[in-house]
Each structure stands twice: as C-alpha cells, then as structure tokens.
Design an enzyme around this catalytic site. Structure first.
Site, PDB file in Angstrom:
ATOM      1  CB  SER A 157      -9.314  -1.059  -8.893  1.00  0.00           C
ATOM      2  OG  SER A 157      -8.170  -1.586  -8.250  1.00  0.00           O
TER       3      SER A 157
ATOM      4  CG  ASP B  46      -2.173   0.835   1.042  1.00  0.00           C
ATOM      5  OD1 ASP B  46      -3.263   0.254   0.931  1.00  0.00           O
ATOM      6  OD2 ASP B  46      -2.067   2.084   0.985  1.00  0.00           O
TER       7      ASP B  46
ATOM      8  CG  HIS C 268     -18.777  -5.534 -11.107  1.00  0.00           C
ATOM      9  ND1 HIS C 268     -19.605  -6.399 -10.453  1.00  0.00           N
ATOM     10  CD2 HIS C 268     -18.119  -4.859 -10.134  1.00  0.00           C
ATOM     11  CE1 HIS C 268     -19.446  -6.248  -9.153  1.00  0.00           C
ATOM     12  NE2 HIS C 268     -18.560  -5.312  -8.934  1.00  0.00           N
TER      13      HIS C 268
ATOM     14  NE  ARG D 118     -19.688  -2.191  -8.758  1.00  0.00           N
ATOM     15  CZ  ARG D 118     -20.918  -2.687  -8.695  1.00  0.00           C
ATOM     16  NH1 ARG D 118     -21.814  -2.363  -9.600  1.00  0.00           N
ATOM     17  NH2 ARG D 118     -21.260  -3.513  -7.723  1.00  0.00           N
TER      18      ARG D 118
HETATM   19  N1  LIG Z   1     -14.712  -5.940  -8.455  1.00  0.00           N
HETATM   20  C1  LIG Z   1     -15.507  -6.008  -7.421  1.00  0.00           C
HETATM   21  O1  LIG Z   1     -16.379  -6.872  -7.365  1.00  0.00           O
HETATM   22  C2  LIG Z   1     -15.316  -5.088  -6.249  1.00  0.00           C
HETATM   23  C3  LIG Z   1     -16.005  -5.306  -5.046  1.00  0.00           C
HETATM   24  C4  LIG Z   1     -15.765  -4.452  -3.972  1.00  0.00           C
HETATM   25  C5  LIG Z   1     -14.871  -3.392  -4.110  1.00  0.00           C
HETATM   26  N2  LIG Z   1     -14.218  -3.190  -5.290  1.00  0.00           N
HETATM   27  C6  LIG Z   1     -13.259  -2.106  -5.490  1.00  0.00           C
HETATM   28  O2  LIG Z   1     -12.017  -2.450  -4.890  1.00  0.00           O
HETATM   29  C7  LIG Z   1     -11.280  -1.250  -4.583  1.00  0.00           C
HETATM   30  C8  LIG Z   1     -10.750  -1.324  -3.154  1.00  0.00           C
HETATM   31  O3  LIG Z   1     -11.809  -1.372  -2.229  1.00  0.00           O
HETATM   32  P1  LIG Z   1     -11.518  -1.339  -0.658  1.00  0.00           P
HETATM   33  O4  LIG Z   1     -12.801  -1.581   0.031  1.00  0.00           O
HETATM   34  O5  LIG Z   1     -10.338  -2.170  -0.321  1.00  0.00           O
HETATM   35  O6  LIG Z   1     -11.094   0.223  -0.473  1.00  0.00           O
HETATM   36  P2  LIG Z   1     -10.179   0.827   0.689  1.00  0.00           P
HETATM   37  O7  LIG Z   1     -10.338   2.295   0.651  1.00  0.00           O
HETATM   38  O8  LIG Z   1     -10.437   0.101   1.968  1.00  0.00           O
HETATM   39  O9  LIG Z   1      -8.692   0.440   0.230  1.00  0.00           O
HETATM   40  C9  LIG Z   1      -8.078   0.926  -0.916  1.00  0.00           C
HETATM   41  C10 LIG Z   1      -6.582   0.985  -0.612  1.00  0.00           C
HETATM   42  O10 LIG Z   1      -5.864   1.307  -1.812  1.00  0.00           O
HETATM   43  C11 LIG Z   1      -4.733   2.031  -1.397  1.00  0.00           C
HETATM   44  N3  LIG Z   1      -4.082   2.716  -2.515  1.00  0.00           N
HETATM   45  C12 LIG Z   1      -4.450   3.877  -3.135  1.00  0.00           C
HETATM   46  N4  LIG Z   1      -3.580   4.169  -4.109  1.00  0.00           N
HETATM   47  C13 LIG Z   1      -2.650   3.165  -4.131  1.00  0.00           C
HETATM   48  C14 LIG Z   1      -1.505   2.898  -4.915  1.00  0.00           C
HETATM   49  N5  LIG Z   1      -1.124   3.733  -5.893  1.00  0.00           N
HETATM   50  N6  LIG Z   1      -0.779   1.784  -4.644  1.00  0.00           N
HETATM   51  C15 LIG Z   1      -1.155   0.929  -3.667  1.00  0.00           C
HETATM   52  N7  LIG Z   1      -2.237   1.131  -2.893  1.00  0.00           N
HETATM   53  C16 LIG Z   1      -2.963   2.245  -3.115  1.00  0.00           C
HETATM   54  C17 LIG Z   1      -5.273   2.970  -0.345  1.00  0.00           C
HETATM   55  O11 LIG Z   1      -4.243   3.525   0.457  1.00  0.00           O
HETATM   56  C18 LIG Z   1      -6.200   2.030   0.434  1.00  0.00           C
HETATM   57  O12 LIG Z   1      -5.527   1.400   1.533  1.00  0.00           O
HETATM   58  C19 LIG Z   1     -12.279  -0.101  -4.850  1.00  0.00           C
HETATM   59  O13 LIG Z   1     -12.015   0.480  -6.118  1.00  0.00           O
HETATM   60  C20 LIG Z   1     -13.630  -0.790  -4.854  1.00  0.00           C
HETATM   61  O14 LIG Z   1     -14.578  -0.070  -5.602  1.00  0.00           O
HETATM   62  C21 LIG Z   1     -14.436  -4.021  -6.354  1.00  0.00           C
END
Ligand SMILES: NC(=O)c1ccc[n+]([C@@H]2O[C@H](COP(=O)([O-])OP(=O)(O)OC[C@H]3O[C@@H](n4cnc5c(N)ncnc54)[C@H](O)[C@@H]3O)[C@@H](O)[C@H]2O)c1
Length: 316
Positions: free
Chosen positions: A126, A34, A182, A95
């Site tokens: 993501s 992270d 999605h 989204r």
């Molecule tokens: N595909 C799916 O089915 C699905 C389902 C749920 C969530 N998501 C997506 O997953 C993503 C993450 O969700 P989450 O609940 O963990 O969010 P979160 O806010 O808890 O965590 C995201 C993390 O990414 C980190 N981050 C930001 N920029 C970064 C970089 N350049 N390098 C490394 N880390 C970095 C942040 O510091 C944070 O810790 C979101 O985009 C969300 O919409 C997708």
C-alpha cells in the site's frame, strides 16, 4: 506442513497477486480478504475454477472482513501476509496524497495481522510505500526483519524493460538496480546495471540513461494517467508475489526491497529501498553493494527524505 499466504485487499493489486501466488502452486492455501461483501469469495470461486485449466492444486479462500476484525481468524497460520489494502492514486495525485487515508487502513489491517497471524512475514505494498511499511511494523510490533515493503523489484523491472526496449535486446539480457524510496527520491544505480554482462554505461550514452531514469521514476504515474481509474497492477503484483514465494521457499534470493536499514551505507533507523536476502524470516540480511559517489549521495538523501516522513507516522 503446507504453506499458507494471505493477501489483504481484493482490488486490482490483491486479486492479481492472489492469482500469481495460486498459479505458482507452491502454497496449500491462498486467502484473499477485503471489506467489500462477497468480492473476495467471488474471486476465490473464479480462481479455483481455473485450477483444472492452469493445473494447480492451491486452494483459494475468499473472506470478507468486518470493522472489528470479523473474518480475520481465516488468516491464522499464514506464513506470509501481503497487505494491498488502501486507495490507489488518481491521475495527478502523488503517492504522498494517499498518506492519511491509507495509514488508517494499514494500521487497522496490521493490528489484526499481529493478532491472528503473529508469526507471519508481512509484505506491504500500500502507498506511500516506505511510510506504510514503517507503519505496519509499528502497528504489528513484529521484529523489523519480518516486515518489508515492495517497491524496488517493480522499479527495477520497469528500468530493465525501458533499457531492453531502447536497445532492442531481450529483457533477460538486462540487469538493472534501483534503491532509495518508492517516490521522488528513487535512486537508479547505473553503475550496477548491465546489458549482456557489459556495463550499461558502455551500451548507451549518459543522456539516454538519464532519460530512462526519469521514465522509470515516472513509471507508475504514466500508467495512472492512461488508466484514469486506478494504478498499475500486473508488474506490481509480479514483484510482490515473487517476494512472497521467496519467503515461502526460504530461497535466500537477493531482491531490491524496502527493508529496515541498520548501519548499512552508514544509514540507520529507517525503512529504505536496499537489496536484501529474502527467506523464511523475511529479511535475512541487507546486502550492501558498492555504489559510486553520486549514487551513494542520492541514497543518503533518499534516506533523510523518508526518515522525515516516517517520523510522522507514529501519530497516525
Ligand atoms: N508498492 C507499489 O509498487 C505499488 C504499486 C501499485 C499500487 N500500489 C498501491 O497498492 C494499493 C492497492 O492498489 P489497487 O490497485 O489494488 O487498488 P484497488 O482500489 O483496486 O483495491 C484496493 C482494495 O483495498 C480494499 N480495502 C480498503 N480498506 C480495506 C481494509 N481495511 N481491509 C481490507 N481491504 C480493504 C478495497 O475495498 C479495495 O478492494 C494502493 O495503495 C496503491 O497505491 C503500490
């Protein structure tokens, strides 16, 4: 050689994915990264301290990465990289509202993955999922079969859960399928859904199936509205972790994933939710299934909708 998996992003999705991957005990190493100083290292310490209780040998390594790729050498040799970096939705957001912010993040992450783990299979989670998967392929320049996205496993699991609850049957007796994107053009496939091996359409009336389809399509938003500060992660992380395990074990399991479609269903040149065989090279083969006319039409519509959006990402 022992297997190595990296999870980029140590938020809710990333940390629960890392936990599941470690507890499977099939990898030598799980790396979690992270940009937040100390957070991945703290999570790794905590997860490693659970090894004696949960009984797994996998070692978890937490690394903070910098704006110029500092720390990415820790992902070298990864067989799989799961990209969870990026903002989640807030209540009321779609989204697509995340597109520009997350495109910057995913592009930067993907470029570093290409540099430091050039042989990895990349699983993107993501959001917006279909677009971020296409962007990760563009930024890594990896063969298209080596970049895929997680959405269908989750949407299908949600649909199955709602069907099991509505009929009060074990979730294990329910098989469902969702294809498409999605998002708004998710395509649930009742014709391929069964309860105890019998067609879903015989187990419940059409209106009730439609209700559950709508509930599935809004499954993520319903969780976001209740949590208020983030989006779902238990079911999503289960889905991504199973995909990473299928890659590591070269299992050939057929899973609904976001994959590059090249002629299947008469659709070409787009990342779309389809069933695919998953193995060491990522997508081994897109599996085309028989759809009824409505479902096929919805899938074509979904393909055109995501094609239009995916066209915009090359400039991001
Ligand atoms: N595909 C799916 O089915 C699905 C389902 C749920 C969530 N998501 C997506 O997953 C993503 C993450 O969700 P989450 O609940 O963990 O969010 P979160 O806010 O808890 O965590 C995201 C993390 O990414 C980190 N981050 C930001 N920029 C970064 C970089 N350049 N390098 C490394 N880390 C970095 C942040 O510091 C944070 O810790 C979101 O985009 C969300 O919409 C997708």
């Amino acid at each position: 050689m022992g297997k190595k998996v990296t999870v980029v992003g140590a938020g809710f999705y990333g940390s629960t994915t890392a936990q599941r991957l470690a507890e499977y005990d099939v990898f030598d190493t799980v790396v979690i990264t992270d940009i937040v100083e100390g957070k991945p290292a703290g999570l790794a310490l905590d997860l490693n301290q659970s090894r004696a209780i949960e009984g797994f040998e996998t070692k978890v390594v937490g690394v903070t990465t910098g704006p110029n790729g500092e720390g990415y050498e820790s992902i070298e040799g990864s067989d799989v990289v799961v990209i969870t970096a990026g903002l989640p939705r807030k209540p009321g957001m779609s989204r697509m509202d995340l597109l520009e912010t997350n495109a910057k993040i995913v592009r930067q992450v993907a470029e570093n993955v290409a540099k430091y783990a050039p042989n990895a299979v990349v699983i993107v989670v993501s959001n917006p999922l279909d677009e971020m998967t296409a962007l990760a392929q563009l930024a890594t320049q990896f063969p298209k079969n080596r970049v895929l996205g997680q959405a269908g496993m989750l949407d299908t699991a949600r649909f199955s859960n709602f069907v099991a609850e509505a009929l009060n049957v074990p979730v294990a007796s329910v098989r469902t399928l969702t294809l498409g994107s999605h998002g708004d053009t998710m395509v649930p496939v009742p014709s391929k859904s069964t309860v105890n091996g019998k067609p879903l359409r015989e187990a419940m009336p059409a209106e009730q199936i439609e209700e559950l389809v709508v509930k599935t399509r809004n499954g993520g938003a319903e969780v976001v509205a209740l949590l208020k500060t983030g989006s779902a992660y238990y079911a999503p992380s289960a889905a991504a972790a199973r995909m990473a395990k299928a890659v590591a074990e070269d299992s050939g399991e057929v899973m609904p994933v976001c994959a590059w479609v090249d002629g299947e269903y008469g659709i070409s040149g787009v990342y779309l939710g389809v069933e695919a065989e998953i193995g060491a090279e990522g997508v081994k083969r897109v599996v085309e299934t028989d759809l009824d006319a409505d479902e096929r039409a919805s899938l074509l519509e979904a393909a055109e909708a995501v094609r239009a959006k995916q066209g915009d990402i090359s400039s991001m």
